[in-house]
Design a protein around this motif. Sequence first.
Motif, PDB file in Angstrom:
ATOM      1  N   LYS A  38       0.856  -1.210   0.000  1.00  0.00           N
ATOM      2  CA  LYS A  38       0.000   0.000   0.000  1.00  0.00           C
ATOM      3  C   LYS A  38       0.885   1.252   0.000  1.00  0.00           C
ATOM      4  O   LYS A  38       1.852   1.320   0.769  1.00  0.00           O
ATOM      5  N   TRP A  39       0.515   2.251  -0.808  1.00  0.00           N
ATOM      6  CA  TRP A  39       1.361   3.438  -0.931  1.00  0.00           C
ATOM      7  C   TRP A  39       1.502   4.210   0.371  1.00  0.00           C
ATOM      8  O   TRP A  39       2.569   4.725   0.676  1.00  0.00           O
ATOM      9  N   TYR A  40       0.378   4.277   1.171  1.00  0.00           N
ATOM     10  CA  TYR A  40       0.475   5.081   2.394  1.00  0.00           C
ATOM     11  C   TYR A  40       1.388   4.423   3.428  1.00  0.00           C
ATOM     12  O   TYR A  40       2.052   5.097   4.219  1.00  0.00           O
ATOM     13  N   LEU A  41       1.448   3.084   3.405  1.00  0.00           N
ATOM     14  CA  LEU A  41       2.370   2.402   4.317  1.00  0.00           C
ATOM     15  C   LEU A  41       3.820   2.607   3.869  1.00  0.00           C
ATOM     16  O   LEU A  41       4.732   2.653   4.692  1.00  0.00           O
ATOM     17  N   GLY A  78       8.956   4.929   4.873  1.00  0.00           N
ATOM     18  CA  GLY A  78      10.079   5.754   4.433  1.00  0.00           C
ATOM     19  C   GLY A  78      10.439   6.810   5.465  1.00  0.00           C
ATOM     20  O   GLY A  78      11.615   7.000   5.788  1.00  0.00           O
ATOM     21  N   LEU A  79       9.391   7.482   6.007  1.00  0.00           N
ATOM     22  CA  LEU A  79       9.650   8.523   7.006  1.00  0.00           C
ATOM     23  C   LEU A  79      10.253   7.920   8.285  1.00  0.00           C
ATOM     24  O   LEU A  79      11.216   8.441   8.849  1.00  0.00           O
ATOM     25  N   LEU A  80       9.674   6.775   8.697  1.00  0.00           N
ATOM     26  CA  LEU A  80      10.158   6.091   9.901  1.00  0.00           C
ATOM     27  C   LEU A  80      11.611   5.649   9.719  1.00  0.00           C
ATOM     28  O   LEU A  80      12.452   5.816  10.600  1.00  0.00           O
ATOM     29  N   ASP A 136      15.052  11.879   2.125  1.00  0.00           N
ATOM     30  CA  ASP A 136      15.803  10.983   1.230  1.00  0.00           C
ATOM     31  C   ASP A 136      15.216   9.574   1.253  1.00  0.00           C
ATOM     32  O   ASP A 136      15.004   8.962   0.198  1.00  0.00           O
ATOM     33  N   LYS A 137      14.920   9.074   2.446  1.00  0.00           N
ATOM     34  CA  LYS A 137      14.393   7.696   2.547  1.00  0.00           C
ATOM     35  C   LYS A 137      12.960   7.618   2.010  1.00  0.00           C
ATOM     36  O   LYS A 137      12.569   6.597   1.435  1.00  0.00           O
ATOM     37  N   LEU A 138      12.189   8.687   2.205  1.00  0.00           N
ATOM     38  CA  LEU A 138      10.825   8.698   1.664  1.00  0.00           C
ATOM     39  C   LEU A 138      10.882   8.597   0.132  1.00  0.00           C
ATOM     40  O   LEU A 138      10.136   7.801  -0.476  1.00  0.00           O
ATOM     41  N   VAL A 179      10.324   5.515  -4.835  1.00  0.00           N
ATOM     42  CA  VAL A 179      10.863   5.098  -6.142  1.00  0.00           C
ATOM     43  C   VAL A 179      10.858   3.567  -6.237  1.00  0.00           C
ATOM     44  O   VAL A 179      10.440   2.993  -7.245  1.00  0.00           O
ATOM     45  N   VAL A 180      11.300   2.903  -5.158  1.00  0.00           N
ATOM     46  CA  VAL A 180      11.334   1.429  -5.172  1.00  0.00           C
ATOM     47  C   VAL A 180       9.911   0.870  -5.289  1.00  0.00           C
ATOM     48  O   VAL A 180       9.669  -0.097  -6.023  1.00  0.00           O
ATOM     49  N   PHE A 181       8.951   1.501  -4.599  1.00  0.00           N
ATOM     50  CA  PHE A 181       7.555   1.045  -4.653  1.00  0.00           C
ATOM     51  C   PHE A 181       7.024   1.117  -6.089  1.00  0.00           C
ATOM     52  O   PHE A 181       6.473   0.143  -6.610  1.00  0.00           O
ATOM     53  N   VAL A 182       7.250   2.260  -6.729  1.00  0.00           N
ATOM     54  CA  VAL A 182       6.770   2.427  -8.112  1.00  0.00           C
ATOM     55  C   VAL A 182       7.506   1.457  -9.045  1.00  0.00           C
ATOM     56  O   VAL A 182       6.898   0.835  -9.929  1.00  0.00           O
TER      57      VAL A 182
END
Lengths: 203, 249
Positions: A103-106, A111-113, A167-169, A174-177
């Motif tokens: 899921k994109w929101y996860l 990424g933020l975490l 940066d991690k977000l 990018v990896v998700f897409v």
Amino acid sequence: MSLRAQFTRETSNAALPLIAFCIALNLTVGQITGALKIPIYLDSIGTVLAAVLVGPIAGILTGTFANLLASATGSPTMAFFIPVVVVIGFFTGYVARLGWFRKWYLVVVGGLLQGVIAAACSAPISAYLFSGVTLAGTDFLVLYFRSVGNNLLESVFYQGLASDPIDKLITYSVVFVLLRSLPKRITSRFSGASNLPSNNGAP
Amino acid sequence: MRLDLKSKLASVFFLWVCAFTLDWPVNATLILLAILLRYVVPGFRPTSQRAARSIVAFMSYSTLIVLIVVSLNAVLLPGGDVLLIVGGIGFHESGALFGLRTACRLVLLSLSVLLFFASTPIREFIRFLQGTGFPPQLGLVLLLTLHFLEQLPDRINQIFAAQEARGSPVRANVVSRARAFVSILFPLVLSSISESIDRGQALELRGFLGQGQMPVFENRRSDTSLLTMSLILLSIALIILRILNWLIA
């Protein structure tokens, strides 16, 4: 599953060349961002890709070897940040197993975490080993935070907080897409295929 | 003097311990000695022109960094006497000393790692790791990485040129260039993963990691030399001295 069994599973013949590519990707992605003149690092994109597609041990191996090779090829301080990439590889592999890359929101939360965790892990190394100086442009930010009254550890942590989550977000997104666009016939060859949505990519 | 890899690694470890346990004047001397090592000891000579250039580049870069770190700390961290005033800006003693300590430690740590890798071909290092019981699959990962590292820059250039020819906005504003990043990264990853799958199948067919493991390298073991042992003992002595010093203080 025991650690040994997991190591054997994640270093199978199918996974080894992928891990090698992901290490090389970590080291060469700067060439693309440099050529396009976009102000982002994304130097853990291979680590995240390996951790999601194969598993946490693959992520840890990718990050560790990438940092070792970066040290060997002109960024000597990278070797001291291996504990940080170990945490990135483990965390990403773990959250991918929990289904956070479906899921994109996860992915955004992850990424933020991950950025906050990376900042917290790198701060003591940067502060105690290098007194906040790592030969990067962000060193000026550390000095700024020190000059306004924070101690060294706080300053380094705030500097990390200012850059790592973004940066991690971006890396996670990018990896998700990227993974969503990979054909299923490719992703299904790796042990982390179950971490991806069932309707992932073309058949 | 020829050095085996264990002695070189022990030298790096010794320099790391010195960087953390000794004060900046000693570290500054060790930096000069480490630079001399590159010329005097054949085992520390760079293996290629590129490696030699990387050391020279690092030295010029680190000289600049030392100057910047010392100056900025001297200006931004007040404390102690004012050493000099330039255009109304005071340079403080304690900040300058902190900057010197930090910069010398950082340069010594970085130089030791750089000297080791500049004088050790990666393939030789991998062979050494295999000789010390490193799992064969990890050795293979490192060798495959070297292969990818040779190929990826050319492949990136090809995709970049192809996307530019197709009208991808590689020289437009930041948002457009970020989109162009994706259009370069995706074909790169897709083609490389396909290649890695082919390589995985080739390994499978050749029986790598199957029954009767394929030996990647022969297992070479070497005795620990006197130099290696001396450096390790000296490092341990320095650590103990530092801890005792800290406990007494």
